[in-house]
Scaffold this active site. Structure first.
Site, PDB file in Angstrom:
ATOM      1  N   ARG A 190     110.851  65.439  59.399  1.00  0.00           N
ATOM      2  CA  ARG A 190     110.090  64.990  58.231  1.00  0.00           C
ATOM      3  C   ARG A 190     110.734  65.497  56.924  1.00  0.00           C
ATOM      4  NH1 ARG A 190     107.858  66.924  53.689  1.00  0.00           N
ATOM      5  NH2 ARG A 190     107.198  68.776  54.841  1.00  0.00           N
ATOM      6  N   CYS A 224     112.842  67.659  48.663  1.00  0.00           N
ATOM      7  CA  CYS A 224     111.774  66.731  48.316  1.00  0.00           C
ATOM      8  C   CYS A 224     112.302  65.741  47.297  1.00  0.00           C
ATOM      9  CB  CYS A 224     110.562  67.476  47.756  1.00  0.00           C
ATOM     10  SG  CYS A 224     109.270  66.346  47.225  1.00  0.00           S
TER      11      CYS A 224
HETATM   12  P1  HMG Z   1      99.557  55.354  44.464  1.00  0.00           P
HETATM   13  O1  HMG Z   1     100.525  54.380  43.973  1.00  0.00           O
HETATM   14  O2  HMG Z   1      98.694  56.093  43.490  1.00  0.00           O
HETATM   15  O3  HMG Z   1      98.656  54.692  45.606  1.00  0.00           O
HETATM   16  O4  HMG Z   1     100.379  56.418  45.324  1.00  0.00           O
HETATM   17  P2  HMG Z   1      97.302  53.903  45.474  1.00  0.00           P
HETATM   18  O5  HMG Z   1      96.265  54.685  46.227  1.00  0.00           O
HETATM   19  O6  HMG Z   1      97.037  53.523  44.045  1.00  0.00           O
HETATM   20  O7  HMG Z   1      97.653  52.558  46.294  1.00  0.00           O
HETATM   21  C1  HMG Z   1      98.641  51.634  45.800  1.00  0.00           C
HETATM   22  C2  HMG Z   1      99.161  50.766  46.932  1.00  0.00           C
HETATM   23  O8  HMG Z   1      99.815  51.570  47.894  1.00  0.00           O
HETATM   24  C3  HMG Z   1      98.048  50.026  47.703  1.00  0.00           C
HETATM   25  O9  HMG Z   1      98.610  48.792  48.123  1.00  0.00           O
HETATM   26  C4  HMG Z   1      97.841  50.888  48.919  1.00  0.00           C
HETATM   27  O10 HMG Z   1      97.357  50.176  50.034  1.00  0.00           O
HETATM   28  C5  HMG Z   1      99.249  51.385  49.198  1.00  0.00           C
HETATM   29  P3  HMG Z   1      98.241  47.409  47.351  1.00  0.00           P
HETATM   30  O11 HMG Z   1      96.759  47.354  47.441  1.00  0.00           O
HETATM   31  O12 HMG Z   1      98.783  47.638  45.955  1.00  0.00           O
HETATM   32  O13 HMG Z   1      99.023  46.433  48.147  1.00  0.00           O
HETATM   33  N1  HMG Z   1      99.227  52.687  49.863  1.00  0.00           N
HETATM   34  C6  HMG Z   1      99.809  52.974  51.045  1.00  0.00           C
HETATM   35  N2  HMG Z   1     100.549  52.240  51.887  1.00  0.00           N
HETATM   36  C7  HMG Z   1     100.973  52.834  53.014  1.00  0.00           C
HETATM   37  N3  HMG Z   1     100.671  54.125  53.344  1.00  0.00           N
HETATM   38  C8  HMG Z   1      99.947  54.895  52.521  1.00  0.00           C
HETATM   39  C9  HMG Z   1      99.494  54.316  51.327  1.00  0.00           C
HETATM   40  N4  HMG Z   1      98.743  54.779  50.321  1.00  0.00           N
HETATM   41  C10 HMG Z   1      98.590  53.796  49.437  1.00  0.00           C
HETATM   42  N5  HMG Z   1      99.660  56.149  52.849  1.00  0.00           N
HETATM   43  C11 HMG Z   1     100.498  58.022  47.114  1.00  0.00           C
HETATM   44  C12 HMG Z   1      99.736  57.548  45.901  1.00  0.00           C
HETATM   45  C13 HMG Z   1      99.948  59.375  47.499  1.00  0.00           C
HETATM   46  C14 HMG Z   1     100.309  57.014  48.252  1.00  0.00           C
HETATM   47  C15 HMG Z   1     102.026  58.139  46.763  1.00  0.00           C
HETATM   48  O14 HMG Z   1     102.118  58.952  45.650  1.00  0.00           O
HETATM   49  C16 HMG Z   1     102.861  58.700  47.871  1.00  0.00           C
HETATM   50  O15 HMG Z   1     103.058  58.051  48.906  1.00  0.00           O
HETATM   51  N6  HMG Z   1     103.384  59.945  47.695  1.00  0.00           N
HETATM   52  C17 HMG Z   1     104.147  60.593  48.730  1.00  0.00           C
HETATM   53  C18 HMG Z   1     105.249  61.440  48.169  1.00  0.00           C
HETATM   54  C19 HMG Z   1     105.912  62.227  49.279  1.00  0.00           C
HETATM   55  O16 HMG Z   1     105.857  61.854  50.453  1.00  0.00           O
HETATM   56  N7  HMG Z   1     106.603  63.332  48.927  1.00  0.00           N
HETATM   57  C20 HMG Z   1     107.271  64.169  49.870  1.00  0.00           C
HETATM   58  C21 HMG Z   1     106.349  64.957  50.732  1.00  0.00           C
HETATM   59  S1  HMG Z   1     105.721  66.418  49.953  1.00  0.00           S
HETATM   60  C22 HMG Z   1     106.925  67.630  50.245  1.00  0.00           C
HETATM   61  O17 HMG Z   1     107.999  67.320  50.688  1.00  0.00           O
HETATM   62  C23 HMG Z   1     106.594  69.070  49.982  1.00  0.00           C
HETATM   63  C24 HMG Z   1     106.393  69.878  51.267  1.00  0.00           C
HETATM   64  O18 HMG Z   1     107.553  69.852  52.077  1.00  0.00           O
HETATM   65  C25 HMG Z   1     106.042  71.332  50.910  1.00  0.00           C
HETATM   66  C26 HMG Z   1     107.006  71.971  49.924  1.00  0.00           C
HETATM   67  O19 HMG Z   1     108.216  72.001  50.177  1.00  0.00           O
HETATM   68  O20 HMG Z   1     106.516  72.422  48.894  1.00  0.00           O
HETATM   69  C27 HMG Z   1     105.243  69.315  52.118  1.00  0.00           C
HETATM   70 MG    MG Z   2     109.291  71.121  51.854  1.00  0.00          MG
END
Ligand code: HMG
Ligand code: MG
Length: 315
Positions: A24, A251
């Protein structure tokens, strides 16, 4: 040398659970999308090397993280092989939870931010509104009988905001704990923390009533501090440590986030301390060597490099 000599230190746990994030965190930041069959093989090889907790993928918006847009396909390939292990997936919202439950996932993780800027950049939410997104996810997952990990990013510094106050981190961790998260992982997203900082945060969390037994650490190794920080966390009672095979990771929404603590480097240290992990170091390092070949560049893990020089690894 193929293994360190064993010299235990007082005050450390006898066993550590390694929470492997390679498939992941490791692959979400790659410039190219790794074919799903290779991801499946990666997961299988990690399990074969003895890892018992493997975070497999993310059910996030595929446009936000195209590298993991094949979450469903990956679980179609390996889902049946995950029955006896912890195989959490990231879900930010109810849509993500529904997708994960549909694939029979048995553990999920939400991921919050300790800072305003990263909440906006990573989640399209504010610091104040991120919990509105997570609350129904945690409730829904717990009602379905699933454990829920709660990550907090930027616990030790933020690339846009600089220093992050302990209080700010404690508040977000405590909120996730109150929502019902069963494990809390402290993310050093940009790897800027140092051992005293880790000890101070863990002490502040204990004082706020967050149990150390439920706390995990997630160190990126940008400034070379991840192993020292891990030792500080173990001394404070933490027994779950996140790491990424071969040191893959980063990230896509955090400037200057580089690879995670390499699992092999962690296993080398834990073996030397006489701490059980259940991991076969040579099998794991061979897996990371194989994955590095798939990605077309060497693994940054010092242990993978050293073992390869000793020519003990079959790719
Ligand atoms: P948004 O654009 O605000 O979403 O994104 P929304 O709720 O307004 O929805 C917009 C559209 O997206 C809708 O579709 C939803 O259905 C669709 P439409 O009606 O326009 O056709 N949608 C989705 N589709 C598939 N799967 C979903 C989903 N959610 C909404 N889950 C959102 C908000 C949170 C979804 C977006 O910002 C996002 O996906 N962010 C993820 C970023 C990410 O993955 N970053 C990396 C992971 S974090 C990390 O690495 C840190 C960590 O390792 C710890 C550390 O190191 O500190 C964990
Ligand atoms: Mg991380």
């Amino acid at each position: 040398m193929r293994a360190p000599q064993r010299f235990p230190l007082d005050g450390l746990p006898s066993r550590v659970e390694i929470y492997e994030v390679g498939p992941r965190d490791g692959l979400q930041n790659e410039a190219t999308v790794v074919p799903v069959e290779i991801k499946a093989q990666f997961v299988r090889r990690l399990l074969a090397a003895g890892l018992r907790t493997v975070e497999t993928t993310s059910f996030v918006h595929p446009r936000w993280v195209p590298q993991l847009a094949d979450a469903e396909q990956l679980l179609d390939l390996v889902g049946d092989e995950l029955d006896d292990v912890r195989a959490p997936v990231l879900v930010p919202n109810e849509k993500g939870l529904a997708r994960a439950l549909d694939k029979g996932v048995r553990e999920v993780a939400v991921f919050a931010s300790a800072t305003e800027t990263f909440a906006q950049r990573n989640l399209n939410r504010t610091l104040a509104t991120q919990m509105e997104m997570f609350a129904p996810v945690v409730r829904g997952a717990r009602d379905a009988g699933l454990p829920v990990r709660g990550y907090v990013s930027m616990c030790f510094g933020d690339p846009w905001e600089g220093a992050v106050a302990l209080r700010q981190v404690v508040d977000v961790v405590a909120e996730l704990h109150e929502l019902g998260c069963t494990e809390l992982s402290l993310g050093d997203t940009i790897g800027s923390g140092t051992p005293g900082h880790v000890a101070a945060l863990l002490a502040a969390l204990a004082e706020a009533g967050v149990p150390v037994e439920r706390t995990a650490v997630h160190f990126h190794d940008t400034y070379g501090q991840a192993l020292a920080n891990t030792l500080a966390a173990l001394r404070a009672g933490v027994t779950t440590v996140d790491a990424s095979a071969g040191g893959l990771g980063g990230c896509p929404y955090a400037k200057s986030a580089t690879g995670n603590l390499p699992t092999e480097d962690l296993v080398w240290q834990l073996q030397g301390l006489g701490i059980e992990t259940g991991v076969d170091l040579e099998a794991l390092a061979a897996t990371s060597g194989w994955m590095a070949a798939q990605l077309g560049r060497p693994s940054p893990s010092r242990t993978v490099q050293a073992l390869a020089q000793e020519q003990v690894l079959e790719p």
